[in-house]
Design a protein around this motif. Structure first.
Motif, PDB file in Angstrom:
ATOM      1  N   THR A   1      47.716  54.484  46.900  1.00 28.34           N
ATOM      2  CA  THR A   1      46.433  53.885  47.213  1.00 28.34           C
ATOM      3  C   THR A   1      46.301  52.561  46.467  1.00 28.34           C
ATOM      4  OG1 THR A   1      45.423  56.068  47.473  1.00 28.34           O
ATOM      5  CG2 THR A   1      43.929  54.227  47.089  1.00 28.34           C
ATOM      6  N   LEU A   2      45.763  51.564  47.137  1.00 24.18           N
ATOM      7  CA  LEU A   2      45.499  50.272  46.509  1.00 24.18           C
ATOM      8  C   LEU A   2      44.012  50.202  46.177  1.00 24.18           C
ATOM      9  CD1 LEU A   2      46.556  47.433  45.718  1.00 24.18           C
ATOM     10  CD2 LEU A   2      45.902  46.679  48.017  1.00 24.18           C
ATOM     11  N   ILE A   3      43.701  49.846  44.936  1.00 22.09           N
ATOM     12  CA  ILE A   3      42.306  49.759  44.500  1.00 22.09           C
ATOM     13  C   ILE A   3      42.044  48.379  43.911  1.00 22.09           C
ATOM     14  CG2 ILE A   3      40.523  50.669  42.960  1.00 22.09           C
ATOM     15  CD1 ILE A   3      41.889  53.361  43.044  1.00 22.09           C
ATOM     16  N   LEU A   4      40.977  47.747  44.359  1.00 23.69           N
ATOM     17  CA  LEU A   4      40.516  46.501  43.763  1.00 23.69           C
ATOM     18  C   LEU A   4      39.527  46.849  42.663  1.00 23.69           C
ATOM     19  CD1 LEU A   4      40.274  43.396  43.709  1.00 23.69           C
ATOM     20  CD2 LEU A   4      38.467  43.609  45.449  1.00 23.69           C
ATOM     21  N   GLY A   5      39.909  46.560  41.431  1.00 24.82           N
ATOM     22  CA  GLY A   5      39.040  46.874  40.292  1.00 24.82           C
ATOM     23  C   GLY A   5      38.020  45.785  40.068  1.00 24.82           C
TER      24      GLY A   5
ATOM     25  N   SER B   1      34.419  49.873  40.279  1.00 22.41           N
ATOM     26  CA  SER B   1      33.879  49.020  39.222  1.00 22.41           C
ATOM     27  C   SER B   1      34.607  49.279  37.916  1.00 22.41           C
ATOM     28  CB  SER B   1      32.384  49.294  39.037  1.00 22.41           C
ATOM     29  OG  SER B   1      31.883  48.577  37.929  1.00 22.41           O
ATOM     30  N   PRO B   2      35.075  48.223  37.230  1.00 22.57           N
ATOM     31  CA  PRO B   2      35.848  48.438  36.010  1.00 22.57           C
ATOM     32  C   PRO B   2      35.005  48.672  34.760  1.00 22.57           C
ATOM     33  CG  PRO B   2      35.830  46.112  36.571  1.00 22.57           C
ATOM     34  CD  PRO B   2      35.095  46.823  37.674  1.00 22.57           C
ATOM     35  N   ASN B   3      33.737  48.242  34.754  1.00 22.57           N
ATOM     36  CA  ASN B   3      32.855  48.444  33.598  1.00 22.57           C
ATOM     37  C   ASN B   3      33.508  47.995  32.293  1.00 22.57           C
ATOM     38  OD1 ASN B   3      30.716  49.617  35.125  1.00 22.57           O
ATOM     39  ND2 ASN B   3      31.875  51.531  35.200  1.00 22.57           N
TER      40      ASN B   3
ATOM     41  N   ALA C   1      41.107  31.354  23.648  1.00 20.83           N
ATOM     42  CA  ALA C   1      41.270  30.299  24.645  1.00 20.83           C
ATOM     43  C   ALA C   1      40.902  30.824  26.027  1.00 20.83           C
ATOM     44  CB  ALA C   1      42.712  29.797  24.645  1.00 20.83           C
ATOM     45  N   PRO C   2      40.403  29.957  26.915  1.00 20.27           N
ATOM     46  CA  PRO C   2      39.994  30.398  28.250  1.00 20.27           C
ATOM     47  C   PRO C   2      41.071  31.161  29.018  1.00 20.27           C
ATOM     48  CG  PRO C   2      39.148  28.218  27.839  1.00 20.27           C
ATOM     49  CD  PRO C   2      40.040  28.541  26.684  1.00 20.27           C
ATOM     50  N   ALA C   3      42.325  30.677  28.995  1.00 19.40           N
ATOM     51  CA  ALA C   3      43.400  31.367  29.716  1.00 19.40           C
ATOM     52  C   ALA C   3      43.661  32.741  29.122  1.00 19.40           C
ATOM     53  CB  ALA C   3      44.681  30.528  29.692  1.00 19.40           C
ATOM     54  N   GLN C   4      43.627  32.851  27.804  1.00 15.51           N
ATOM     55  CA  GLN C   4      43.821  34.149  27.144  1.00 15.51           C
ATOM     56  C   GLN C   4      42.699  35.111  27.501  1.00 15.51           C
ATOM     57  OE1 GLN C   4      44.013  32.655  23.086  1.00 15.51           O
ATOM     58  NE2 GLN C   4      46.200  33.097  22.978  1.00 15.51           N
ATOM     59  N   LEU C   5      41.465  34.591  27.519  1.00 15.79           N
ATOM     60  CA  LEU C   5      40.308  35.416  27.868  1.00 15.79           C
ATOM     61  C   LEU C   5      40.443  35.953  29.285  1.00 15.79           C
ATOM     62  CD1 LEU C   5      37.421  36.513  27.472  1.00 15.79           C
ATOM     63  CD2 LEU C   5      36.566  34.230  28.075  1.00 15.79           C
ATOM     64  N   ALA C   6      40.799  35.080  30.233  1.00 17.75           N
ATOM     65  CA  ALA C   6      40.933  35.507  31.626  1.00 17.75           C
ATOM     66  C   ALA C   6      42.013  36.575  31.773  1.00 17.75           C
ATOM     67  CB  ALA C   6      41.247  34.306  32.516  1.00 17.75           C
ATOM     68  N   GLN C   7      43.153  36.375  31.124  1.00 13.87           N
ATOM     69  CA  GLN C   7      44.237  37.352  31.225  1.00 13.87           C
ATOM     70  C   GLN C   7      43.876  38.678  30.567  1.00 13.87           C
ATOM     71  OE1 GLN C   7      47.643  34.709  29.885  1.00 13.87           O
ATOM     72  NE2 GLN C   7      48.604  35.698  31.629  1.00 13.87           N
ATOM     73  N   ARG C   8      43.238  38.607  29.413  1.00 15.91           N
ATOM     74  CA  ARG C   8      42.854  39.844  28.725  1.00 15.91           C
ATOM     75  C   ARG C   8      41.878  40.656  29.573  1.00 15.91           C
ATOM     76  NH1 ARG C   8      38.539  41.267  25.666  1.00 15.91           N
ATOM     77  NH2 ARG C   8      37.778  39.137  25.353  1.00 15.91           N
ATOM     78  N   LEU C   9      40.898  39.969  30.163  1.00 12.19           N
ATOM     79  CA  LEU C   9      39.893  40.688  30.943  1.00 12.19           C
ATOM     80  C   LEU C   9      40.463  41.222  32.252  1.00 12.19           C
ATOM     81  CD1 LEU C   9      36.696  38.497  30.394  1.00 12.19           C
ATOM     82  CD2 LEU C   9      37.338  40.643  29.278  1.00 12.19           C
ATOM     83  N   ALA C  10      41.341  40.451  32.898  1.00 10.93           N
ATOM     84  CA  ALA C  10      41.967  40.944  34.133  1.00 10.93           C
ATOM     85  C   ALA C  10      42.736  42.227  33.868  1.00 10.93           C
ATOM     86  CB  ALA C  10      42.885  39.879  34.717  1.00 10.93           C
ATOM     87  N   LEU C  11      43.502  42.244  32.783  1.00 11.82           N
ATOM     88  CA  LEU C  11      44.286  43.430  32.449  1.00 11.82           C
ATOM     89  C   LEU C  11      43.383  44.579  32.024  1.00 11.82           C
ATOM     90  CD1 LEU C  11      47.078  44.659  32.177  1.00 11.82           C
ATOM     91  CD2 LEU C  11      47.232  43.679  29.873  1.00 11.82           C
ATOM     92  N   ALA C  12      42.332  44.277  31.267  1.00 11.40           N
ATOM     93  CA  ALA C  12      41.403  45.327  30.841  1.00 11.40           C
ATOM     94  C   ALA C  12      40.715  45.976  32.038  1.00 11.40           C
ATOM     95  CB  ALA C  12      40.358  44.739  29.887  1.00 11.40           C
ATOM     96  N   LYS C  13      40.362  45.177  33.035  1.00 11.63           N
ATOM     97  CA  LYS C  13      39.713  45.708  34.237  1.00 11.63           C
ATOM     98  C   LYS C  13      40.674  46.611  35.008  1.00 11.63           C
ATOM     99  CE  LYS C  13      36.635  41.732  34.817  1.00 11.63           C
ATOM    100  NZ  LYS C  13      36.307  40.559  35.651  1.00 11.63           N
ATOM    101  N   ALA C  14      41.915  46.150  35.191  1.00  9.97           N
ATOM    102  CA  ALA C  14      42.894  46.961  35.916  1.00  9.97           C
ATOM    103  C   ALA C  14      43.181  48.263  35.175  1.00  9.97           C
ATOM    104  CB  ALA C  14      44.185  46.168  36.121  1.00  9.97           C
ATOM    105  N   ARG C  15      43.340  48.196  33.866  1.00 10.06           N
ATOM    106  CA  ARG C  15      43.616  49.397  33.078  1.00 10.06           C
ATOM    107  C   ARG C  15      42.440  50.375  33.106  1.00 10.06           C
ATOM    108  NH1 ARG C  15      46.231  46.600  27.630  1.00 10.06           N
ATOM    109  NH2 ARG C  15      48.413  46.508  28.334  1.00 10.06           N
TER     110      ARG C  15
END
Length: 201
Positions: free
Chosen positions: A5-9, A30-32, A42-56
């Motif tokens: 199954t594919l899920i958009l978090g 919803s990733p909450n 840094a902005p790029a670090q923030l975006a990557q950290r949050l993207a991974l946190a949402k998926a996890r």
């Protein structure tokens, strides 16, 4: 072989509309996740950290699924600009950005816990803003109300009139989900694309 199954978090309607372009079935969850930046991040670090946190976060509840997480942060000379949330903050953001080049850092992460799969990528989009007048800013915000968009810039709508130029190798990244990178990652995670007419497996 059973397809995962594919899920958009994400509950973002913009990301949902983008993913629908691939003509494959997916669910939304919803990733909450707390999106507050860390000191000095840094902005790029923030975006990557949050993207991974949402998926996890979503993958924890659906370990057998392939989960997509994404986040976008506007980078103005190293300063992160997120979703304004209010009219007043949106005015302040656009005043800061007028006449300047802003880099929109859009990160995407794909996680499948059961498959032991985890990847992240980031797409940087350079955006040159026009030297906007206060009247233009006000008229744009009253019409578009982009208070849930990073940097208040809804480029797929009237926000395109704010801009002088866009430089990107993944044109959907500015809207919120870099589909070229997303396609590459979900294929690697085992989700087939273009395998049958209409995109269906």
């Amino acid at each position: 072989m059973t397809l995962r199954t594919l899920i958009l978090g994400s509950t973002s309607p913009y990301r949902r509309e983008l993913l629908q372009r691939l003509a494959i079935p997916f669910e939304v969850a919803s990733p909450n996740v707390d999106e507050s930046p860390r000191p000095g991040e840094a902005p790029a670090q923030l975006a990557q950290r949050l993207a991974l946190a949402k998926a996890r976060a979503v993958a924890t509840n659906f370990p057998e699924a392939v989960v997509i997480g994404s986040d976008q942060v506007a980078d103005l000379n190293g300063e992160p600009l997120g979703k304004p949330g209010t009219h007043e903050r949106a005015v302040a953001q656009l005043r800061q950005m007028r006449g300047k080049t802003v880099v929109f850092q859009t990160a995407v992460a794909v996680v499948c816990l059961q498959g032991g799969f985890e990847q992240t990528e980031i797409a940087a989009v350079k955006v040159k803003f026009r030297d906007l007048s206060d009247t233009e800013i006000e008229n744009y915000l009253q019409t578009e109300q982009p208070y849930d968009c990073a940097g208040s810039a809804k480029s797929e709508g009237l926000g395109i009139a704010l801009l002088d130029a866009i430089d990107s190798d993944d044109p959907t990244a500015l809207v919120g989900l870099p589909l070229i990178r997303t396609c590459r990652m979900i294929r690697a995670a085992g989700i087939p694309l273009l395998s049958a007419p209409g995109g269906q497996p």
